[in-house]
Design a protein around this motif. Structure first.
Motif: not given
Length: 496
Positions: A198, A360, A366
């Motif tokens: 991410l 999320d 994640s």
């Protein structure tokens, strides 16, 4: 009589619309089966396939998939030979074009209505009494009903078509093939699924104002030993010896992140023990991992004993932030909840399916969901294999270090959280508990905490601090002052 009618009407109104076309299809196929007909082989498999698919759906929705799966397999083993016996009694003749001429009978109609009735009845029961979804007996009943329906349909199909088709006869191997397929699927998911990378999320990774801190005020790290000999790191902010706060940091961080909160609590009169959970900040033996799923619970008890905080003269409060707030709720509802006199959860993570959780976690986490499901299934069968594999990665640019843990293993992530039965766990919290959250939280939906917790447990007080975001709640002076005031309220101190 009128109340019964109203109940039935309410059940019908709350039934999803897709149920009625499915029922019509099932009844139509059953009625067609009442007369002799000629049809291709695949048409025979439609209703058994419906029963099989619906049983799989039920397994996926179970609170304890492993328990439901065991009941499913047991019922399948009983129903397969019974269905085969019923199928062999139906006269059938194979035509030259490959189609089957099959005599009429009641099985398809009764079986089809049975599929619908069983699923509908379970849906009504669980809709009227949601708590039953978590009861082992009802989990087994639901799994067993699905397995019996699937086995009866597959067995009947094998009995009817087995005399005229080689592949139908092979249906006797269906359970073994299914288990091998599931095992291969689980293995593939565990091996190859992992949490994705991410981009850094400022709202979850950078403490406001940290660059201006006077690090000389930061207490040194101390350590005690857990029952397995591993170190548990913490910092002490001394004040009144009879008022103790154990302070827990949020995801990926360590005790240093709670410095401003600890100082505010210290100024309010609490002796603060700001801990680094195992897998963080030098606690434990591996960054981002524990040795087993409940080790953080054991570590907390070991810490209280090692630091002398089990003394009954000491009033103890457990306070945690974000994932640490979720750990506070876990502790408040767990077997050791009497270890603390009060609990304060700051912007807590409750559960993935809680209305408070953004997708999320607002871009902060994640999660390798397929790997989590696969490892949960194995764990449900008493097989804690591969639980050291990472399942959560956070949106931080920092690598693993004493003050940063960028990824969690399955067992560490599970150790921090409430279980899948989180609603019932929250409902049984019986110690004084407050949840505080910033109104502008970027990771969680602040406006959802009060409705959810008021519904589950009205004893839990919810405080929304206006104008503050997620990390603001442990770094801004106004937030830290508010947290200290809430602690004084829990402690029964004056001046609140």
């Amino acid at each position: 009589m009128s109340s019964l009618f109203e109940t039935v009407l309410q059940i019908v109104r709350n039934t999803p619309l897709w149920v009625w076309p499915l029922m019509a299809l099932v009844v139509w196929l059953g009625v067609l089966g009442l007369r002799t007909r000629t049809l291709p082989l695949w048409r025979l498999a439609v209703l058994p396939a419906v029963g099989l698919v619906l049983s799989f759906v039920g397994l996926g929705q179970a609170v304890q998939p492993a328990l439901a799966g065991v009941a499913w397999l047991a019922a399948l083993a009983v129903a397969l030979p019974l269905g085969g016996l019923l199928g062999r009694r139906r006269p059938v003749r194979r035509l030259e074009d490959g189609r089957l001429e099959i005599a009429g009978g009641w099985f398809m109609l009764v079986f089809g209505i049975g599929i619908f009735a069983a699923r509908y009845a379970l849906g009504v029961v669980f809709g009227m009494a949601p708590a039953l979804r978590a009861e082992p007996a009802w989990i087994a009943v639901a799994g067993g009903v699905g397995g019996f329906v699937a086995g009866l349909g597959l067995g009947w199909l094998g009995g009817v078509g087995g005399r005229s088709s080689r592949w139908i006869r092979r249906l006797r191997w269906a359970p073994a093939i299914f288990l091998l397929t599931v095992a291969a699927g689980l293995g593939g998911v565990i091996a190859f699924n992992s949490p994705g990378e991410l981009p850094r999320l400022l709202a979850g990774d950078s403490l406001p104002g940290m660059s201006t801190w006077n690090m000389a005020e930061l207490p040194p790290v101390q350590r005690v030993m857990a029952r397995d000999g591993a170190p548990l790191a913490y910092r002490v902010y001394p004040a009144r010896p009879d008022r103790a706060v154990v302070l827990v940091h949020g995801s990926s961080s360590a005790s240093i992140s709670m410095h401003k909160t600890a100082q505010a609590l210290q100024a309010a009169g609490a002796t603060v023990y700001s801990i680094s959970l195992r897998g963080h900040g030098g606690s434990g033996t591996a960054i981002g991992d524990t040795s087993y799923r409940t080790q953080l619970d054991d570590d907390l008890m070991d810490f209280l004993k090692a630091t002398g905080l089990t003394d009954p003269k000491i009033q103890r409060t457990l306070i945690g932030f974000s994932s640490g707030g979720g750990f506070v709720l876990r502790a408040a509802s767990g077997a050791n909840r009497q270890a603390f006199d009060a609990y304060l959860a700051i912007s807590p993570y409750i559960a993935q399916d809680a209305p408070t959780t953004r997708p999320d976690s607002g871009g902060w986490a994640s999660v390798a969901v397929p790997r989590v499901i696969a490892l949960t299934v194995l764990d449900g069968f008493g097989l804690p294999w591969f639980q050291g594999l990472p399942v959560v990665r956070f949106a931080t640019a920092s690598g693993p270090s004493e003050n940063r843990t960028p990824a969690y293993s399955f067992r560490l992530a599970a150790a921090l959280q409430l279980s899948r039965d989180w609603r019932r766990e929250i409902a049984r919290i019986d110690r004084p508990t407050i949840v505080a959250v910033g109104a502008n939280d970027e990771l969680f939906r602040a406006e959802q905490y009060a409705p959810l917790l008021n519904e589950l447990n009205p004893r839990i007080s919810v405080e929304v601090v206006p104008g503050l975001g997620h990390l603001d709640m442990i770094a801004r002076e106004r937030a830290c002052t508010a947290i200290a005031a809430l602690w004084r309220r829990l402690s029964g101190e004056s001046g609140t």
